[in-house]
Design an enzyme around this catalytic site. Structure first.
Site, PDB file in Angstrom:
ATOM      1  N   GLU A 422      16.111 -36.344   4.185  1.00 54.24           N
ATOM      2  CA  GLU A 422      16.040 -37.253   3.035  1.00 54.24           C
ATOM      3  C   GLU A 422      17.312 -37.171   2.194  1.00 54.24           C
ATOM      4  O   GLU A 422      17.280 -37.328   0.972  1.00 54.24           O
ATOM      5  CB  GLU A 422      14.785 -36.995   2.201  1.00 54.24           C
ATOM      6  CG  GLU A 422      13.513 -37.377   2.946  1.00 54.24           C
ATOM      7  CD  GLU A 422      12.275 -37.304   2.084  1.00 54.24           C
ATOM      8  OE1 GLU A 422      12.396 -37.352   0.839  1.00 54.24           O
ATOM      9  OE2 GLU A 422      11.179 -37.207   2.650  1.00 54.24           O
ATOM     10  N   GLY A 423      18.426 -36.915   2.864  1.00 52.09           N
ATOM     11  CA  GLY A 423      19.724 -36.820   2.208  1.00 52.09           C
ATOM     12  C   GLY A 423      20.171 -35.379   2.110  1.00 52.09           C
ATOM     13  O   GLY A 423      19.626 -34.609   1.322  1.00 52.09           O
TER      14      GLY A 423
END
Length: 645
Positions: A422-423
Site C-alpha cells: 500500500e505504498g
C-alpha cells in the site's frame, strides 16, 4: 521473454500527476502543518463519534472480541499457513465482511473509527486474518464501489460483498509503483457491450480465495473510447482467469496472496467503475482512507508488545533486579509504551476525521500509514531484544519446552510487510512530499516547468511574488513563541508550542530548499524523506497531546475503551520528549548528510567498481530470471483458486 514497452520518466510522472486529486475542497491539518500553519482547531477538541454510532460499534466489537478469543487460533494459522474456512464463515456470520458497507445494502454501516478498532481485534488474534478482512474492505470491491459506483452498481455489488471476499489487482510482475508501465489490457468489443481482459497480476492479496476482484487494466484509445488505466469489477471465477500460484512470505503466513492470469476474459461494460482512464484516481482516492487499515494493525501490535514487555520485564531477574529496572532495558520499555499510545492516538484521530467528512485527510492518512509502519517495526524489534534469546525463539518451540509461547519473532516478520505494501516507505515519502509542496507548485510550478511558455513563466512569477509576500511573514513568529499559549493542555502545552515552532521551521526549510534546488528538488529524495518524517512526528505529537487531553478529562467519556486519567498526560509527555529528539536529528540531517556521496557510491557499485567486495562467499539463491515473464496468453498451470463456499 517478452519485454514491456519502455516509458520515459516524463510520461511516468505525467500519469502519476494526472491520477492525484488536484483540488483541496476541504481543510487539511496535514497540509497546513507543512505550510507552517499549525491549525490545532481542526483536531481539537478531539472529535468523537455520535452516541448511536458508538453504541452500534461497541456492541459489534464485543461480539467480535468473543469470536476471536474463542474461534480464532492464531498459532494454528501460523503453523499451517492457512486460515480455516470455518473462521472466515464465522466472521461472515458476524457481519465482519460488511463492516463499512451501508446498512441499506446489508452491511453494518460502521464508521472508520470502529472499523479500525475491529481490525485491531482481528489483527491481534491473527495478522493474516486481519490482512484478509482489510484487503477485502479497505481496497477491495466495496470501497471503490461505495465511492464511485453508480446506483445500479451499488445495488449489484455491495450486498454481495457482505458475504463474499474481494481483492484489488493492480501490481504486475514488472509494474509496481510506476503504473504508467501497466501491461494488462481491456479491449472494448465491437458492439461496446464488453471488454476483453488480458494480462498477469502479482501479489493479489485475497486473490486465491476471492469471489470478486477489482482489476486495473489499460483501455486502448480508439474512436468512442478515451482509453487509459481503468477499474473493473470482475467475477473471479470467470472463464479465462487462472490463479497460477499461491505466494509464500516471511510473515503473514496465512495470507491468500497469489499470481492471477487473465486470458480473453470477457467483462460486461457495466462493470467499469467510473469512466475510462479514471482507474488510478479511483485507486488513490480509495487509499485515502484505505491506508488507515495498516495503522490499525500496527497499533494492535504496539498494545500487545507493551503488555509482553511489561509482564516479562517484571518477571525476568538479572544482576539482582528485574531486567525492566536496568536502564538499557527501561529505555526500550518506555519507547514501546509511549509509541504504542501514539500509534492508537494517530489512528483514532485520523479515523474520526475521516468519519466526520469535514477535512481532507489524504495527508493525515498517508502520514499515519508511513509513521505507524516504521514505528511498529521498531517496537517489534525492541521487544525481541527485551526478550533476548526467547524473543528469537518461536512461540511453538517455547511452548514445547514448557514456557509461555510468546510470538515475538513472528511479530517482526508479520509487521515487516507494512513498510512495503500500500505504498512503500520510499514511495510514501515522495507521495506526501508532493502533496506537501502543492501550494508552492500551484503558484510557481510553471517557473520550473521546462514545457511552460515564456508567458506562463512570467505569470507564474507574478503569482509567486504575491503568494510569498503574504506567506513568508507568517513564518517569522507565532503562538509557539508565547509562553502561555495552549495553556489548556497543562503539562503538554510546551510540546504544542514546540510543534507550532517546528512547523514554521519546516516550512522555511522547504522554501529554502525549493529556492536552492528549484526543479531539482524532486530528485533530492533524502531531503524530501526527512522533511516528511518531521511532519509525521509533528502529527504524531499533535495527535497524542489532543488524545491525552481528552483521556485525562474527567468530564465526558474517554476517547478509547478506558479512562486513563492523569497517567495519559505522563505517557504523552514521555512520547513527546522522545519525538522531539528524533525531530531535531531530522532537522540536522536536512543539511548535514551524505546523500550526494551515497548517490555517487551507489552508481559506482552498479557500474561494477566494487565487485571485489562480493568475493569469498556463495550465493544460495535459486536460479531464475529476476522478473518472471508476464507475456499475455493462455495459462499452462493448474488453477489454485479456491473460493470459500
Amino acid at each position: 521473454m517478452t519485454q514491456p514497452s519502455r516509458v520515459d520518466e516524463r510520461t511516468a510522472r505525467k500519469v502519476a500527476e494526472e491520477a492525484r486529486e488536484a483540488e483541496w475542497r476541504l481543510p487539511s491539518f496535514g497540509k497546513q502543518l507543512f505550510l507552517g500553519d499549525f491549525r490545532l482547531d481542526l483536531i481539537h477538541p478531539h472529535p468523537r463519534p455520535e452516541a448511536e454510532a458508538r453504541r452500534k460499534g461497541d456492541e459489534f466489537l464485543a461480539r467480535l472480541r468473543e469470536f476471536c478469543e474463542t474461534k480464532v487460533d492464531g498459532a494454528l494459522i501460523e503453523r499451517e499457513a492457512r486460515i480455516p474456512d470455518e473462521v472466515i464463515k464465522g466472521l461472515r456470520a458476524l457481519g465482519a465482511l460488511g463492516m463499512k458497507i451501508p446498512e441499506s445494502h446489508g452491511g453494518l454501516g460502521l464508521g472508520q473509527l470502529h472499523y479500525g478498532r475491529a481490525l485491531m481485534v482481528i489483527g491481534s488474534a491473527s495478522p493474516a486474518l486481519g490482512a484478509l478482512v482489510s484487503a477485502h474492505q479497505s481496497i477491495g470491491v466495496p470501497q471503490p464501489i461505495k465511492l464511485f459506483g453508480t446506483a445500479e452498481q451499488k445495488e449489484t455489488w455491495l450486498p454481495r460483498c457482505v458475504n463474499e471476499i474481494s481483492a484489488f489487482l493492480l501490481t504486475e510482475p514488472d509494474v509496481g509503483s510506476d503504473p504508467a508501465r501497466l501491461r494488462t489490457t481491456a479491449v472494448p468489443s465491437e458492439d461496446g457491450g464488453e471488454y476483453v481482459l488480458n494480462g498477469v497480476k502479482l501479489w493479489t492479496t485475497n486473490g486465491v480465495v476471492a469471489d470478486l476482484v477489482v482489476v486495473m487494466a489499460r483501455v486502448p484509445e480508439s474512436e468512442g473510447h478515451r482509453g487509459g488505466i481503468s477499474a473493473f469489477v470482475v467475477e473471479a471465477g470467470s472463464p479465462g482467469i487462472t490463479v497460477e500460484h499461491r505466494n509464500a512470505f516471511m510473515g503473514l503466513r496465512g495470507i491468500e496472496n497469489g499470481v492471477t492470469r487473465f486470458h480473453d476474459v470477457r467483462v460486461p461494460a457495466a462493470n467499469l467503475i467510473g469512466k475510462e482512464g479514471a482507474g488510478l484516481k479511483i485507486a488513490l482516492t480509495t487509499l485515502n482512507t484505505g491506508r488507515l487499515s495498516l495503522p490499525a494493525m500496527c497499533a494492535a501490535a504496539g498494545k500487545w508488545s507493551t503488555k509482553i514487555a511489561r509482564e516479562w520485564s517484571k518477571e525476568r531477574v538479572q544482576w539482582g533486579r528485574p531486567v525492566g529496572e536496568h536502564e538499557a532495558v527501561s529505555k526500550k520499555i518506555a519507547f514501546i509504551a509511549a509509541t504504542a499510545y501514539a500509534l492508537e492516538a494517530m489512528l483514532d484521530l485520523s479515523s474520526q476525521l475521516a468519519d466526520d467528512e469535514r477535512n481532507d485527510i489524504r495527508i493525515e492518512a498517508a502520514l499515519a500509514k508511513l509513521w505507524a509502519s516504521e514505528m511498529a517495526s521498531r517496537i517489534a524489534d525492541e521487544l525481541v531484544q527485551v526478550r533476548g534469546g526467547r524473543g528469537y525463539e518461536t512461540a511453538e518451540s517455547l511452548a514445547a519446552r514448557g514456557e509461555r509461547g510468546v510470538p515475538a519473532e513472528q511479530a517482526v516478520r508479520d509487521l515487516r510487510i507494512n513498510r512495503i505494501f500500500e505504498g512503500s516507505t520510499e514511495i510514501m515519502h515522495l507521495l506526501i512530499a508532493r502533496e506537501a509542496v502543492d501550494a508552492h507548485l500551484s503558484v510557481a510550478g510553471d517557473i520550473i516547468d521546462p514545457d511552460a511558455s515564456r508567458g506562463d513563466k512570467a505569470r507564474a512569477a507574478a503569482r509567486a511574488g504575491g503568494f510569498y509576500a503574504r506567506w513568508l511573514p507568517t513564518l517569522v513568529t507565532g503562538a509557539g513563541r508565547r509562553p502561555g499559549a495552549y495553556g489548556e493542555f497543562g503539562p503538554l502545552a510546551g510540546h504544542l508550542r514546540y510543534v507550532e515552532r517546528a512547523s514554521r521551521k519546516l516550512a522555511r526549510s522547504t522554501f529554502y530548499a525549493a529556492g536552492r534546488w528549484q526543479g531539482g528538488l524532486e530528485y533530492k529524495q533524502g531531503f524530501l524523506g526527512r522533511m516528511v518524517d518531521i511532519g509525521a512526528e509533528l502529527y504524531a505529537m499533535s495527535a497524542v497531546c489532543v488524545r491525552a487531553a481528552a483521556d485525562s478529562d474527567t468530564i465526558g467519556e474517554p476517547v478509547g475503551d478506558t479512562a486513563p486519567g492523569a497517567s495519559a498526560l505522563r505517557l504523552a509527555d514521555a512520547f513527546c520528549r522522545q519525538a522531539r529528539v528524533r525531530i531535531e536529528e531530522l532537522f540536522d540531517g536536512l543539511w548535514r548528510n551524505t546523500d550526494a556521496l551515497d548517490g555517487k557510491v551507489a552508481r559506482q557499485v552498479l557500474a561494477g567498481e566494487f565487485t571485489w567486495v562480493e568475493a569469498g562467499v556463495l550465493d544460495p539463491s535459486i536460479p531464475g530470471p529476476w522478473i518472471a515473464d508476464a507475456a499475455p496468453g493462455p495459462s499452462g498451470k493448474e488453477n489454485v483458486h479456491r473460493p470459500i463456499a
